[in-house]
Design a protein around this motif. Structure first.
Motif, PDB file in Angstrom:
ATOM      1  N   GLN A 107       0.825  -1.195   0.000  1.00 44.80           N
ATOM      2  CA  GLN A 107       0.000   0.000   0.000  1.00 44.80           C
ATOM      3  C   GLN A 107       0.869   1.259   0.000  1.00 44.80           C
ATOM      4  O   GLN A 107       1.955   1.284   0.574  1.00 44.80           O
ATOM      5  CB  GLN A 107      -0.939   0.011   1.200  1.00 44.80           C
ATOM      6  N   LEU A 108       0.363   2.290  -0.643  1.00 49.40           N
ATOM      7  CA  LEU A 108       1.030   3.583  -0.667  1.00 49.40           C
ATOM      8  C   LEU A 108       0.525   4.438   0.488  1.00 49.40           C
ATOM      9  O   LEU A 108      -0.680   4.516   0.737  1.00 49.40           O
ATOM     10  CB  LEU A 108       0.770   4.280  -1.995  1.00 49.40           C
ATOM     11  N   TYR A 109       1.455   5.070   1.180  1.00 49.21           N
ATOM     12  CA  TYR A 109       1.148   5.945   2.303  1.00 49.21           C
ATOM     13  C   TYR A 109       1.467   7.374   1.882  1.00 49.21           C
ATOM     14  O   TYR A 109       2.596   7.666   1.473  1.00 49.21           O
ATOM     15  CB  TYR A 109       1.992   5.575   3.520  1.00 49.21           C
ATOM     16  N   VAL A 110       0.495   8.254   1.967  1.00 52.98           N
ATOM     17  CA  VAL A 110       0.656   9.643   1.559  1.00 52.98           C
ATOM     18  C   VAL A 110       0.603  10.524   2.805  1.00 52.98           C
ATOM     19  O   VAL A 110      -0.359  10.456   3.583  1.00 52.98           O
ATOM     20  CB  VAL A 110      -0.448  10.050   0.559  1.00 52.98           C
ATOM     21  N   GLY A 111       1.634  11.339   3.003  1.00 46.99           N
ATOM     22  CA  GLY A 111       1.725  12.168   4.205  1.00 46.99           C
ATOM     23  C   GLY A 111       1.231  13.579   3.977  1.00 46.99           C
ATOM     24  O   GLY A 111       1.909  14.380   3.333  1.00 46.99           O
ATOM     25  N   ASP A 112       0.049  13.887   4.487  1.00 47.41           N
ATOM     26  CA  ASP A 112      -0.480  15.259   4.487  1.00 47.41           C
ATOM     27  C   ASP A 112      -0.012  15.896   5.797  1.00 47.41           C
ATOM     28  O   ASP A 112      -0.794  16.135   6.717  1.00 47.41           O
ATOM     29  CB  ASP A 112      -2.005  15.214   4.397  1.00 47.41           C
ATOM     30  N   ILE A 113       1.298  16.140   5.879  1.00 47.00           N
ATOM     31  CA  ILE A 113       1.956  16.436   7.150  1.00 47.00           C
ATOM     32  C   ILE A 113       2.623  17.811   7.184  1.00 47.00           C
ATOM     33  O   ILE A 113       3.254  18.169   8.183  1.00 47.00           O
ATOM     34  CB  ILE A 113       3.008  15.354   7.480  1.00 47.00           C
ATOM     35  N   GLY A 114       2.505  18.588   6.106  1.00 45.10           N
ATOM     36  CA  GLY A 114       3.148  19.892   6.081  1.00 45.10           C
ATOM     37  C   GLY A 114       2.442  20.902   6.979  1.00 45.10           C
ATOM     38  O   GLY A 114       1.232  20.833   7.181  1.00 45.10           O
ATOM     39  N   ASP A 115       3.202  21.818   7.521  1.00 45.06           N
ATOM     40  CA  ASP A 115       2.665  22.882   8.378  1.00 45.06           C
ATOM     41  C   ASP A 115       3.630  24.052   8.282  1.00 45.06           C
ATOM     42  O   ASP A 115       4.548  24.200   9.086  1.00 45.06           O
ATOM     43  CB  ASP A 115       2.539  22.395   9.818  1.00 45.06           C
ATOM     44  N   ASN A 116       3.427  24.889   7.251  1.00 48.96           N
ATOM     45  CA  ASN A 116       4.377  25.950   6.966  1.00 48.96           C
ATOM     46  C   ASN A 116       4.486  27.002   8.066  1.00 48.96           C
ATOM     47  O   ASN A 116       5.439  27.784   8.090  1.00 48.96           O
ATOM     48  CB  ASN A 116       4.010  26.646   5.659  1.00 48.96           C
ATOM     49  N   LEU A 117       3.512  27.045   8.962  1.00 48.40           N
ATOM     50  CA  LEU A 117       3.568  28.000  10.068  1.00 48.40           C
ATOM     51  C   LEU A 117       4.157  27.371  11.321  1.00 48.40           C
ATOM     52  O   LEU A 117       4.095  27.941  12.401  1.00 48.40           O
ATOM     53  CB  LEU A 117       2.176  28.570  10.337  1.00 48.40           C
ATOM     54  N   GLY A 118       4.699  26.165  11.172  1.00 51.51           N
ATOM     55  CA  GLY A 118       5.480  25.556  12.242  1.00 51.51           C
ATOM     56  C   GLY A 118       4.710  25.177  13.483  1.00 51.51           C
ATOM     57  O   GLY A 118       5.235  25.248  14.591  1.00 51.51           O
ATOM     58  N   GLY A 119       3.484  24.741  13.354  1.00 54.16           N
ATOM     59  CA  GLY A 119       2.722  24.308  14.516  1.00 54.16           C
ATOM     60  C   GLY A 119       1.335  24.885  14.589  1.00 54.16           C
ATOM     61  O   GLY A 119       0.785  25.048  15.681  1.00 54.16           O
ATOM     62  N   SER A 120       0.726  25.205  13.443  1.00 59.28           N
ATOM     63  CA  SER A 120      -0.618  25.774  13.450  1.00 59.28           C
ATOM     64  C   SER A 120      -1.703  24.703  13.418  1.00 59.28           C
ATOM     65  O   SER A 120      -2.854  24.984  13.729  1.00 59.28           O
ATOM     66  CB  SER A 120      -0.789  26.715  12.248  1.00 59.28           C
ATOM     67  N   TRP A 121      -1.337  23.470  13.054  1.00 63.30           N
ATOM     68  CA  TRP A 121      -2.325  22.387  13.008  1.00 63.30           C
ATOM     69  C   TRP A 121      -2.152  21.495  14.238  1.00 63.30           C
ATOM     70  O   TRP A 121      -1.044  21.031  14.507  1.00 63.30           O
ATOM     71  CB  TRP A 121      -2.148  21.539  11.750  1.00 63.30           C
ATOM     72  N   ASN A 122      -3.234  21.225  14.936  1.00 69.32           N
ATOM     73  CA  ASN A 122      -3.108  20.330  16.092  1.00 69.32           C
ATOM     74  C   ASN A 122      -3.140  18.868  15.690  1.00 69.32           C
ATOM     75  O   ASN A 122      -2.983  17.981  16.514  1.00 69.32           O
ATOM     76  CB  ASN A 122      -4.192  20.617  17.142  1.00 69.32           C
ATOM     77  N   HIS A 123      -3.339  18.604  14.404  1.00 68.03           N
ATOM     78  CA  HIS A 123      -3.228  17.245  13.893  1.00 68.03           C
ATOM     79  C   HIS A 123      -2.946  17.311  12.398  1.00 68.03           C
ATOM     80  O   HIS A 123      -3.182  18.324  11.742  1.00 68.03           O
ATOM     81  CB  HIS A 123      -4.512  16.443  14.148  1.00 68.03           C
ATOM     82  N   VAL A 124      -2.383  16.229  11.875  1.00 67.83           N
ATOM     83  CA  VAL A 124      -2.164  16.084  10.438  1.00 67.83           C
ATOM     84  C   VAL A 124      -2.696  14.708  10.040  1.00 67.83           C
ATOM     85  O   VAL A 124      -3.240  13.981  10.875  1.00 67.83           O
ATOM     86  CB  VAL A 124      -0.668  16.237  10.076  1.00 67.83           C
ATOM     87  N   TRP A 125      -2.544  14.351   8.753  1.00 64.91           N
ATOM     88  CA  TRP A 125      -3.139  13.092   8.293  1.00 64.91           C
ATOM     89  C   TRP A 125      -2.176  12.267   7.454  1.00 64.91           C
ATOM     90  O   TRP A 125      -1.271  12.790   6.816  1.00 64.91           O
ATOM     91  CB  TRP A 125      -4.373  13.379   7.423  1.00 64.91           C
ATOM     92  N   ILE A 126      -2.427  10.980   7.462  1.00 67.16           N
ATOM     93  CA  ILE A 126      -1.804  10.035   6.530  1.00 67.16           C
ATOM     94  C   ILE A 126      -2.931   9.343   5.781  1.00 67.16           C
ATOM     95  O   ILE A 126      -3.937   8.944   6.388  1.00 67.16           O
ATOM     96  CB  ILE A 126      -0.944   8.990   7.271  1.00 67.16           C
ATOM     97  N   TYR A 127      -2.781   9.222   4.467  1.00 61.83           N
ATOM     98  CA  TYR A 127      -3.748   8.491   3.648  1.00 61.83           C
ATOM     99  C   TYR A 127      -3.081   7.208   3.141  1.00 61.83           C
ATOM    100  O   TYR A 127      -1.890   7.209   2.822  1.00 61.83           O
ATOM    101  CB  TYR A 127      -4.191   9.337   2.448  1.00 61.83           C
ATOM    102  N   ARG A 128      -3.848   6.137   3.065  1.00 65.46           N
ATOM    103  CA  ARG A 128      -3.290   4.861   2.619  1.00 65.46           C
ATOM    104  C   ARG A 128      -4.225   4.185   1.628  1.00 65.46           C
ATOM    105  O   ARG A 128      -5.438   4.128   1.846  1.00 65.46           O
ATOM    106  CB  ARG A 128      -3.058   3.936   3.826  1.00 65.46           C
ATOM    107  N   PHE A 129      -3.643   3.689   0.541  1.00 59.30           N
ATOM    108  CA  PHE A 129      -4.432   2.967  -0.454  1.00 59.30           C
ATOM    109  C   PHE A 129      -3.544   1.947  -1.163  1.00 59.30           C
ATOM    110  O   PHE A 129      -2.325   2.125  -1.250  1.00 59.30           O
ATOM    111  CB  PHE A 129      -5.054   3.939  -1.470  1.00 59.30           C
TER     112      PHE A 129
END
Length: 337
Positions: A107-129
């Motif tokens: 399976q391919l794992y896609v990292g929606d993990i960027g945060d250009n403001l260095g900590g503005s998101w309290n969570h991020v995501w990984i997608y898998r298919f």
């Protein structure tokens, strides 16, 4: 992640790039006969991750950074043309997709993990298919995993799935305190997956495990190293790899047999550069399936070691300072909610 330079900064960047390009290793990397390729699809404007297919020889999976959509592209290294665009369903709207990796489960794992403001998101995501067995434009349902860090939000651009254990790792991108984070043994689609810091890393824009899991490659804008992977962690200070100068250098992956590192960058018509690597003391290349385009069969001899380490180091310091200065001066685009 896009970094726009001021005119004066850009001029200095040209000087830095020119000095770096004169290094013997860089010249060898750019010489004819390598197994690199150029991504020709105009839709791929910000290639920010690479993963070598295991079932389609010579094919590499990539994706745009942001402002695109739930899309993943398969590029044939023999032609540079897109042979598949996968539209992901079952997930939310991607925010800042930065990495892709192939797991031992196919399976391919896609990292929606960027945060250009260095900590503005309290969570991020990984997608898998699942990696599709037939290439073409497809719509596939993906699993979505919510990710948090045990020590708080942070920016990251590197996601690596270990090819033996299937464990997911994320490397954060920080000029002072980048970290390598380990996910749970099994990701949960129903709860929050907490990633815990297990070590320090430099300013990392991407990473990849060798196919046998014996080494971890990490890259930044002007450097790359491979580390022996021992007891679930990178060991030692790593071995330098002659990474090419690519400007917005955002991706790296091993070829399917592990003999070559493929380095990619953002931009329309971006070039993927192949750099053969010698196996380290704790790793040996997996048996070659075939001399496929983009694989070892077409690779050039290993690039020689740089003839002027002092010059390369000086360039690295100047360019790193340039990047960090531009980063502090220029305001990031506001987060999309």
């Amino acid at each position: 992640m896009r970094l726009r330079l001021l005119p004066s900064t850009a001029a200095v960047a040209v000087v830095v790039a020119s000095g770096f390009a004169l290094a013997p290793a860089a010249l060898a990397a750019a010489s004819p006969g390598t197994s690199g390729f150029t991504i020709s699809d105009p839709r791929i404007k910000e290639s920010s991750g690479l993963a070598a297919s295991r079932i389609h020889p010579g094919v590499y999976w990539t994706h745009n950074d942001s402002d695109d959509g739930p899309y993943v592209y398969a590029v044939d290294s023999a032609t540079g043309k897109t042979v598949a665009r996968i539209t992901l369903t079952g997930i939310g709207k991607p925010r800042d997709v930065e990495a892709i990796s192939l797991g031992p489960d196919g399976q391919l794992y896609v990292g929606d993990i960027g945060d250009n403001l260095g900590g503005s998101w309290n969570h991020v995501w990984i997608y898998r298919f699942p990696e599709p067995k037939t290439l073409g434009d497809l719509t596939l349902k993906a699993e979505q995993f919510t990710v948090k860090y045990a020590d708080g939000p942070r920016n990251a651009e590197a996601l690596m799935v270990h090819p033996v254990t299937g464990r997911v790792y994320i490397a954060s991108k920080d000029e002072r305190a980048g970290g390598l984070y380990e996910g749970p043994a099994t990701l949960s689609a129903s709860g929050t997956n907490t990633f815990r810091r297990i070590g320090d890393v430099p300013w990392v824009t991407d990473g990849a495990f060798s196919p046998d899991g014996g080494r971890l490659a990490l890259r930044g804008y002007l450097w790359a190293k491979t580390y022996p992977w021992k007891d679930g962690k990178p060991a030692g200070d790593g071995e330098q790899v002659a990474a090419p100068w690519q400007g917005q250098a955002e991706s790296v992956t091993y070829t399917a047999d592990g003999s070559t590192l493929m380095f990619g960058a953002e931009g329309v018509g971006s070039r993927v550069v192949a750099i053969p690597v010698a196996p380290g003391p704790s790793s040996s290349p997996a048996p070659a399936a075939s001399a496929a385009p983009g694989g070892p069969g077409a690779a050039s001899p290993a690039a020689p070691e740089g003839g002027s380490f002092g010059k390369a180091a000086m360039v690295l310091v100047v360019a790193t300072g340039l990047t960090l200065t531009a980063k502090r001066i220029l305001r990031r685009r506001p987060p999309r909610r």
